[in-house]
Design an enzyme around this catalytic site. Sequence first.
Site, PDB file in Angstrom:
ATOM      1  N   GLY A  11      50.377  41.622  32.143  1.00 37.75           N
ATOM      2  CA  GLY A  11      51.359  40.837  32.900  1.00 37.75           C
ATOM      3  C   GLY A  11      52.233  40.025  31.960  1.00 37.75           C
ATOM      4  O   GLY A  11      51.733  39.483  30.969  1.00 37.75           O
ATOM      5  N   ARG A  77      51.324  48.153  32.580  1.00 41.08           N
ATOM      6  CA  ARG A  77      49.912  48.521  32.407  1.00 41.08           C
ATOM      7  C   ARG A  77      49.907  49.976  31.927  1.00 41.08           C
ATOM      8  O   ARG A  77      50.845  50.726  32.214  1.00 41.08           O
ATOM      9  CB  ARG A  77      49.150  48.392  33.719  1.00 41.08           C
ATOM     10  CG  ARG A  77      49.545  47.159  34.526  1.00 41.08           C
ATOM     11  CD  ARG A  77      48.520  46.044  34.524  1.00 41.08           C
ATOM     12  NE  ARG A  77      49.025  44.911  35.333  1.00 41.08           N
ATOM     13  CZ  ARG A  77      48.861  43.645  35.014  1.00 41.08           C
ATOM     14  NH1 ARG A  77      48.213  43.293  33.937  1.00 41.08           N
ATOM     15  NH2 ARG A  77      49.337  42.684  35.783  1.00 41.08           N
ATOM     16  N   ASP A 108      43.134  40.472  28.077  1.00 35.01           N
ATOM     17  CA  ASP A 108      41.887  41.196  27.855  1.00 35.01           C
ATOM     18  C   ASP A 108      42.090  42.712  27.717  1.00 35.01           C
ATOM     19  O   ASP A 108      41.633  43.318  26.738  1.00 35.01           O
ATOM     20  CB  ASP A 108      40.988  40.879  29.067  1.00 35.01           C
ATOM     21  CG  ASP A 108      39.626  41.445  28.945  1.00 35.01           C
ATOM     22  OD1 ASP A 108      38.906  41.003  28.044  1.00 35.01           O
ATOM     23  OD2 ASP A 108      39.294  42.349  29.725  1.00 35.01           O
ATOM     24  N   GLY A 109      42.800  43.337  28.658  1.00 29.81           N
ATOM     25  CA  GLY A 109      43.025  44.791  28.615  1.00 29.81           C
ATOM     26  C   GLY A 109      43.790  45.186  27.357  1.00 29.81           C
ATOM     27  O   GLY A 109      43.480  46.195  26.711  1.00 29.81           O
ATOM     28  N   SER A 110      44.791  44.373  27.007  1.00 31.50           N
ATOM     29  CA  SER A 110      45.610  44.665  25.822  1.00 31.50           C
ATOM     30  C   SER A 110      44.764  44.580  24.551  1.00 31.50           C
ATOM     31  O   SER A 110      44.940  45.371  23.614  1.00 31.50           O
ATOM     32  CB  SER A 110      46.755  43.651  25.713  1.00 31.50           C
ATOM     33  OG  SER A 110      47.354  43.466  26.968  1.00 31.50           O
ATOM     34  N   THR A 130      48.564  35.527  28.326  1.00 32.93           N
ATOM     35  CA  THR A 130      48.237  35.724  29.745  1.00 32.93           C
ATOM     36  C   THR A 130      48.203  34.366  30.416  1.00 32.93           C
ATOM     37  O   THR A 130      47.624  33.427  29.869  1.00 32.93           O
ATOM     38  CB  THR A 130      46.882  36.443  29.937  1.00 32.93           C
ATOM     39  OG1 THR A 130      46.416  36.177  31.269  1.00 32.93           O
ATOM     40  CG2 THR A 130      45.825  36.004  28.960  1.00 32.93           C
ATOM     41  N   ILE A 131      48.819  34.280  31.593  1.00 28.51           N
ATOM     42  CA  ILE A 131      48.802  32.967  32.262  1.00 28.51           C
ATOM     43  C   ILE A 131      47.394  32.619  32.742  1.00 28.51           C
ATOM     44  O   ILE A 131      47.081  31.461  32.937  1.00 28.51           O
ATOM     45  CB  ILE A 131      49.800  32.891  33.446  1.00 28.51           C
ATOM     46  CG1 ILE A 131      49.445  33.888  34.556  1.00 28.51           C
ATOM     47  CG2 ILE A 131      51.226  33.076  32.970  1.00 28.51           C
ATOM     48  CD1 ILE A 131      50.154  33.577  35.874  1.00 28.51           C
ATOM     49  N   ASP A 132      46.552  33.643  32.930  1.00 24.46           N
ATOM     50  CA  ASP A 132      45.225  33.385  33.524  1.00 24.46           C
ATOM     51  C   ASP A 132      44.283  32.599  32.615  1.00 24.46           C
ATOM     52  O   ASP A 132      43.336  31.992  33.098  1.00 24.46           O
ATOM     53  CB  ASP A 132      44.543  34.717  33.872  1.00 24.46           C
ATOM     54  CG  ASP A 132      45.139  35.350  35.113  1.00 24.46           C
ATOM     55  OD1 ASP A 132      46.141  34.829  35.624  1.00 24.46           O
ATOM     56  OD2 ASP A 132      44.611  36.385  35.564  1.00 24.46           O
ATOM     57  N   ASP A 134      42.046  33.785  30.540  1.00 23.65           N
ATOM     58  CA  ASP A 134      40.706  34.315  30.755  1.00 23.65           C
ATOM     59  C   ASP A 134      40.079  34.903  29.488  1.00 23.65           C
ATOM     60  O   ASP A 134      39.141  35.691  29.569  1.00 23.65           O
ATOM     61  CB  ASP A 134      40.722  35.364  31.874  1.00 23.65           C
ATOM     62  CG  ASP A 134      41.742  36.469  31.635  1.00 23.65           C
ATOM     63  OD1 ASP A 134      42.508  36.381  30.658  1.00 23.65           O
ATOM     64  OD2 ASP A 134      41.775  37.423  32.429  1.00 23.65           O
ATOM     65  N   ARG A 159      53.500  18.382  48.559  1.00 22.81           N
ATOM     66  CA  ARG A 159      52.830  17.181  49.050  1.00 22.81           C
ATOM     67  C   ARG A 159      53.800  16.227  49.753  1.00 22.81           C
ATOM     68  O   ARG A 159      53.393  15.479  50.640  1.00 22.81           O
ATOM     69  CB  ARG A 159      52.099  16.483  47.901  1.00 22.81           C
ATOM     70  CG  ARG A 159      51.201  15.384  48.389  1.00 22.81           C
ATOM     71  CD  ARG A 159      50.254  14.901  47.343  1.00 22.81           C
ATOM     72  NE  ARG A 159      49.159  15.817  47.098  1.00 22.81           N
ATOM     73  CZ  ARG A 159      48.515  15.906  45.950  1.00 22.81           C
ATOM     74  NH1 ARG A 159      48.861  15.153  44.942  1.00 22.81           N
ATOM     75  NH2 ARG A 159      47.505  16.734  45.804  1.00 22.81           N
ATOM     76  N   MET A 174      47.779  31.845  40.897  1.00 24.34           N
ATOM     77  CA  MET A 174      47.270  33.092  40.327  1.00 24.34           C
ATOM     78  C   MET A 174      45.920  32.896  39.646  1.00 24.34           C
ATOM     79  O   MET A 174      45.499  31.759  39.394  1.00 24.34           O
ATOM     80  CB  MET A 174      48.288  33.682  39.367  1.00 24.34           C
ATOM     81  CG  MET A 174      49.358  34.463  40.112  1.00 24.34           C
ATOM     82  SD  MET A 174      50.492  35.262  38.991  1.00 24.34           S
ATOM     83  CE  MET A 174      51.252  36.450  40.097  1.00 24.34           C
ATOM     84  N   ARG A 176      43.098  36.176  38.766  1.00 23.47           N
ATOM     85  CA  ARG A 176      42.382  37.308  39.371  1.00 23.47           C
ATOM     86  C   ARG A 176      40.872  37.098  39.301  1.00 23.47           C
ATOM     87  O   ARG A 176      40.183  37.201  40.292  1.00 23.47           O
ATOM     88  CB  ARG A 176      42.764  38.570  38.615  1.00 23.47           C
ATOM     89  CG  ARG A 176      42.631  39.808  39.428  1.00 23.47           C
ATOM     90  CD  ARG A 176      42.997  41.041  38.656  1.00 23.47           C
ATOM     91  NE  ARG A 176      43.657  40.768  37.395  1.00 23.47           N
ATOM     92  CZ  ARG A 176      44.635  41.500  36.890  1.00 23.47           C
ATOM     93  NH1 ARG A 176      45.101  42.511  37.565  1.00 23.47           N
ATOM     94  NH2 ARG A 176      45.154  41.231  35.710  1.00 23.47           N
ATOM     95  N   GLU A 192      41.986  17.685  46.318  1.00 25.48           N
ATOM     96  CA  GLU A 192      40.617  17.336  46.696  1.00 25.48           C
ATOM     97  C   GLU A 192      39.677  18.530  46.804  1.00 25.48           C
ATOM     98  O   GLU A 192      38.453  18.367  46.818  1.00 25.48           O
ATOM     99  CB  GLU A 192      40.620  16.595  48.044  1.00 25.48           C
ATOM    100  CG  GLU A 192      41.350  15.272  48.030  1.00 25.48           C
ATOM    101  CD  GLU A 192      42.876  15.385  48.177  1.00 25.48           C
ATOM    102  OE1 GLU A 192      43.400  16.522  48.193  1.00 25.48           O
ATOM    103  OE2 GLU A 192      43.530  14.340  48.255  1.00 25.48           O
ATOM    104  N   GLN A 281      55.129  31.394  38.680  1.00 24.07           N
ATOM    105  CA  GLN A 281      54.224  30.936  37.609  1.00 24.07           C
ATOM    106  C   GLN A 281      54.484  31.662  36.304  1.00 24.07           C
ATOM    107  O   GLN A 281      54.191  31.172  35.231  1.00 24.07           O
ATOM    108  CB  GLN A 281      52.760  31.183  38.010  1.00 24.07           C
ATOM    109  CG  GLN A 281      52.280  30.268  39.097  1.00 24.07           C
ATOM    110  CD  GLN A 281      51.070  30.818  39.826  1.00 24.07           C
ATOM    111  OE1 GLN A 281      49.941  30.502  39.483  1.00 24.07           O
ATOM    112  NE2 GLN A 281      51.284  31.639  40.834  1.00 24.07           N
TER     113      GLN A 281
HETATM  114  O1  F6P Z   1      47.019  38.580  34.580  1.00 21.75           O
HETATM  115  C1  F6P Z   1      47.942  37.688  35.052  1.00 21.75           C
HETATM  116  C2  F6P Z   1      48.201  37.881  36.525  1.00 21.75           C
HETATM  117  O2  F6P Z   1      49.264  37.049  36.806  1.00 21.75           O
HETATM  118  C3  F6P Z   1      47.033  37.634  37.458  1.00 21.75           C
HETATM  119  O3  F6P Z   1      46.806  36.304  37.748  1.00 21.75           O
HETATM  120  C4  F6P Z   1      47.420  38.434  38.648  1.00 21.75           C
HETATM  121  O4  F6P Z   1      46.330  38.802  39.424  1.00 21.75           O
HETATM  122  C5  F6P Z   1      48.056  39.607  38.040  1.00 21.75           C
HETATM  123  O5  F6P Z   1      48.593  39.191  36.808  1.00 21.75           O
HETATM  124  C6  F6P Z   1      49.090  40.246  38.910  1.00 21.75           C
HETATM  125  O6  F6P Z   1      49.842  41.096  38.145  1.00 21.75           O
HETATM  126  P1  F6P Z   1      50.842  42.172  38.688  1.00 21.75           P
HETATM  127  O7  F6P Z   1      51.373  41.658  39.988  1.00 21.75           O
HETATM  128  O8  F6P Z   1      51.864  42.238  37.629  1.00 21.75           O
HETATM  129  O9  F6P Z   1      50.065  43.413  38.824  1.00 21.75           O
END
Ligand code: F6P
Length: 347
Positions: A11, A77, A108-110, A130-132, A134, A159, A174, A176, A192, A281
């Site tokens: 992504g 991908r 991770d995949g890359s 990666t924004i995640d 992870d 808010r 986001m 996953r 909260e 995001q």
């Molecule tokens: O890996 C980053 C991310 O933004 C995840 O949070 C999300 O699930 C995924 O990519 C969605 O990616 P795409 O819509 O490009 O398949």
Amino acid sequence: MKKIAVLTSGGDSPGMNAAVMEVSRFSALAGMPLVGIKRGFNGLIGKFSPKDSYTHMELDTLLDIADQPGTYLRTARCTEFYEPEYQEKAVAFLKSLDIAGVVVIGGDGSFHGAQAMCRLGMPCIGIPGTIDNDLEYSETSLGFDTAVNVCVDAVRSIRATSRSHDRPAVVEVMGRNCGDIAMATAMSTGSEIVVVPEVKNWDVMKVAKRLKELVERGNTRATVVVAEGAYKTMKPFDHNKFLAPYTKVYEGEPMNVRRLTHVLRYKTGTEARYNTIGYTQRGHEPTAHDSSFAFEAAYMAVELLKKGIGNEVIGVRNGRVFHMPIDKAMLIKPKFKRKIYELINSL
Ligand code: F6P
């Protein structure tokens, strides 16, 4: 003169372009010509025409990309890359271009793709993008800080309406398999309730109970932040059966932010509303934090390749940019920040 290559994969994430521009700057400084591989690993396996697969990179033409979100080199991908046949094809292609090493920017995949190429004798350096967030070996990755800032701004804006109308908000961000964006957003906005995929069997009825208690205590604008991957770890609950007496249900519609919000709305007797932050995001200009990491990571990546060192990934530990072997980094298991999760969901 060693030639090196750079690619972005997975992504898109803010800061990828900054890293590509800086790789270009530091490779020019080191006297190493740079080739940009387009569309991630797809650009290495002959899936597209040469023009759509790679380009010679000149710093002058890249200067303006650093501030831009997205990725100039494009990304996609590439499921074929899990197969050894394509990995070998990619390495042979790189060698045919006289490439001595590759900077792989992605998640991770890359990094699994990079690891495969390293094993076939093509030195690769990974920069986490990666924004995640992870990748456990690093405290941060390109785009994470930007994504969190986008989410924080969004929660603050949402808010205003929540507060004005006494309406709880459910905000989907986001993530996953990783709840880092959700947790950082919740922490930074005083939300909260946070719901994340790392918590197995989380109970939607318990979330409703907590929201009801908050509202009864006078917090009528409470915020629930939910990571998009959390529905799959929810304790089984037939939301369609629950919702049928109240609203139209579509048989087979899986749990999602709309259905979750409706369950909360009818269970708590509030006007809870939902918002999904989505691709905004990924589409913001990188924060200074992400851009400065891009700068340091690019410098380190080029220096390593210049010395003929590959098979490493760059990361941040205790606030410092560092590198470590890719094989070691990929073995580090995610560690969930349970204490923070519990604190957000307390009182
Ligand atoms: O890996 C980053 C991310 O933004 C995840 O949070 C999300 O699930 C995924 O990519 C969605 O990616 P795409 O819509 O490009 O398949």
